[in-house]
Design an enzyme around this catalytic site. Structure first.
Site, short mmCIF file in Angstrom:
data_model
loop_
_atom_site.label_atom_id
_atom_site.label_comp_id
_atom_site.label_asym_id
_atom_site.label_seq_id
_atom_site.Cartn_x
_atom_site.Cartn_y
_atom_site.Cartn_z
N ASP A 142 0.82 -1.22 0.00
CA ASP A 142 0.00 0.00 0.00
C ASP A 142 0.85 1.27 0.00
O ASP A 142 0.73 2.13 0.87
CB ASP A 142 -0.95 -0.02 1.20
CG ASP A 142 -1.94 -1.17 1.12
OD1 ASP A 142 -3.03 -0.98 0.57
OD2 ASP A 142 -1.61 -2.28 1.58
N HIS A 165 0.76 3.46 -2.49
CA HIS A 165 -0.17 4.49 -3.00
C HIS A 165 0.57 5.64 -3.68
O HIS A 165 0.34 6.82 -3.38
CB HIS A 165 -1.06 5.01 -1.87
CG HIS A 165 -2.12 4.04 -1.45
ND1 HIS A 165 -3.34 3.94 -2.09
CD2 HIS A 165 -2.15 3.10 -0.48
CE1 HIS A 165 -4.07 3.01 -1.52
NE2 HIS A 165 -3.36 2.46 -0.54
N ASP A 205 -1.50 -2.27 -4.33
CA ASP A 205 -1.67 -0.82 -4.25
C ASP A 205 -0.34 -0.08 -4.25
O ASP A 205 -0.10 0.85 -3.45
CB ASP A 205 -2.49 -0.41 -3.02
CG ASP A 205 -3.99 -0.61 -3.21
OD1 ASP A 205 -4.40 -0.98 -4.32
OD2 ASP A 205 -4.74 -0.41 -2.24
N ASN A 251 -6.58 -3.17 -4.92
CA ASN A 251 -7.87 -2.71 -5.40
C ASN A 251 -7.79 -1.33 -6.03
O ASN A 251 -8.66 -0.95 -6.83
CB ASN A 251 -8.90 -2.69 -4.26
CG ASN A 251 -8.49 -1.79 -3.11
OD1 ASN A 251 -7.38 -1.92 -2.58
ND2 ASN A 251 -9.37 -0.88 -2.71
N HIS A 252 -6.74 -0.55 -5.72
CA HIS A 252 -6.60 0.77 -6.33
C HIS A 252 -5.95 0.70 -7.71
O HIS A 252 -6.23 1.56 -8.55
CB HIS A 252 -5.76 1.69 -5.42
CG HIS A 252 -6.53 2.29 -4.29
ND1 HIS A 252 -6.99 3.60 -4.31
CD2 HIS A 252 -6.95 1.77 -3.12
CE1 HIS A 252 -7.64 3.85 -3.19
NE2 HIS A 252 -7.63 2.75 -2.44
N HIS A 293 -4.48 -9.28 -0.84
CA HIS A 293 -4.86 -7.87 -0.72
C HIS A 293 -6.38 -7.79 -0.62
O HIS A 293 -7.07 -7.62 -1.62
CB HIS A 293 -4.34 -7.08 -1.92
CG HIS A 293 -4.46 -5.59 -1.76
ND1 HIS A 293 -3.40 -4.79 -1.38
CD2 HIS A 293 -5.51 -4.75 -1.91
CE1 HIS A 293 -3.79 -3.53 -1.32
NE2 HIS A 293 -5.07 -3.48 -1.63
N HIS A 316 -3.73 -4.22 1.94
CA HIS A 316 -4.99 -3.49 1.91
C HIS A 316 -5.32 -2.80 3.23
O HIS A 316 -5.77 -1.66 3.23
CB HIS A 316 -6.16 -4.39 1.49
CG HIS A 316 -7.47 -3.65 1.38
ND1 HIS A 316 -7.67 -2.63 0.48
CD2 HIS A 316 -8.64 -3.78 2.07
CE1 HIS A 316 -8.91 -2.18 0.60
NE2 HIS A 316 -9.51 -2.85 1.56
N HIS A 335 -4.52 -0.66 6.29
CA HIS A 335 -3.47 0.35 6.44
C HIS A 335 -2.84 0.41 7.83
O HIS A 335 -1.80 1.02 8.00
CB HIS A 335 -4.01 1.73 6.05
CG HIS A 335 -4.10 1.93 4.57
ND1 HIS A 335 -4.09 3.18 3.97
CD2 HIS A 335 -4.18 1.03 3.55
CE1 HIS A 335 -4.18 3.04 2.66
NE2 HIS A 335 -4.23 1.75 2.38
#
Length: 306
Positions: free
Chosen positions: A39, A41, A79, A150-151, A239, A267, A269
């Site tokens: 993650d 991001h 992610d 998922n992002h 995830h 996933h 955080h």
């Protein structure tokens, strides 16, 4: 195989600490050193004057730790990007960092002994049906292996995601992309270093309710090596929601196979870096958490780690 994980966590900024205590361990010839992060991001708040470079700066810290600790490989739990279609600027930053930290003359000390055409067959580009460090045109020092989250999951008429682009550039080994969501068979990446056998299973993000039903129907199977399956140390990278947001909007830990040794849970955080033992399934769960804060929540206040 009598292997136990030795975990050394590293804080991320503002208090990154690359030092660690010496831990007694077997010969380096037999030990896998893996940097785990999820993650990241990349691109989060890139239009914000204060936070525009937060995700990129932190990802560079992760890669710097990997280089300083001389790891064998980097394992990403989904992610990597905040959006399925990251901006050209964010993609350029990511490519530049991967080239800077993951390409070079360092010798790869382990072997990938599984069938790579199966491991990477689901990649849409199919430009690299083998691991990037085996490509004669590349000089890879730290291989990166990643599932999607998922992002940054595949989307569109011909489903693609940013990891497909990085895979086609030979910078990331993208695995765990399942295209047929029934009777899922997951083939592991099989690594060997000295006398150590390591299998890594990966499953990119699937809508939780749907994956929940797939597990209930016993339509997902983690394929084990046919010869001496008990000689392998087994990691599963997933995830999904770990915390229940409804009766089927998460994946209970008891759904996962008992032969696994460690679950790397992306996933979520909240950084729960210390391995948590599941007494029913007899495996450990490591939840690295996000490398940057993306919301004002209690869990995001915890110190970030890799």
């Amino acid at each position: 195989m009598p292997i136990s994980p030795v975990l050394v966590s590293h804080n991320l900024s503002p208090s990154m600490d690359a030092s660690s205590d010496e831990t007694s361990a077997p010969s380096d010839d037999d030990v896998f050193k893996i940097l785990i992060t999820t993650d990241n991001h990349l691109g989060y708040s890139e239009r914000d004057d204060e936070r525009s470079r937060d995700s990129v700066t932190t990802f560079e810290e992760c890669l710097q730790i990997a280089k300083d600790q001389n790891v064998d490989l980097i394992l990403l739990g989904g992610d990597l990007f905040h959006e399925n279609k990251p901006s050209s600027h964010v993609m350029l930053e990511c490519i530049s960092l991967l080239r800077k930290y993951c390409l070079g003359d360092k010798t790869i000390e382990f072997k990938l002994v599984s069938d790579e055409k199966i491991n990477f067959s689901s990649n849409q580009t199919n430009s690299f049906p083998w691991a990037n460090f085996k490509d004669p045109n590349l000089n890879v020092s730290i291989p990166v292996f990643s599932i999607h989250g998922n992002h940054d999951d595949p989307s569109g008429a011909n489903p693609l995601c940013p990891l497909d682009l990085l895979s086609s550039c030979g910078l990331v080994n993208y695995f765990g992309n399942v295209q047929v969501l029934e009777n899922i068979n997951i083939n592991p990446l099989l690594f060997r270093k000295g006398v150590t056998n390591l299998s890594i299973y990966g499953l990119g993000s699937i809508r939780d309710e749907r994956l929940h039903r797939i597990f209930l129907k016993n339509q997902i199977n983690l394929l084990r090596p046919t010869n001496t399956p008990d000689d392998w140390f087994n990691i599963f990278v997933i995830h999904q929601n770990r915390v229940a947001h409804g009766p089927k909007n998460y994946i209970p830990e008891q759904f996962l196979h008992e032969f696994l040794d460690i679950i790397i849970w992306g996933h979520e955080h909240d950084c729960r870096i210390t391995p948590e033992f599941n007494t029913v399934q007899n495996f450990y769960v490591i939840q690295p958490g996000s490398s940057i804060a993306t919301s004002l929540s209690e869990g995001e206040q915890l110190q970030k780690h890799v």
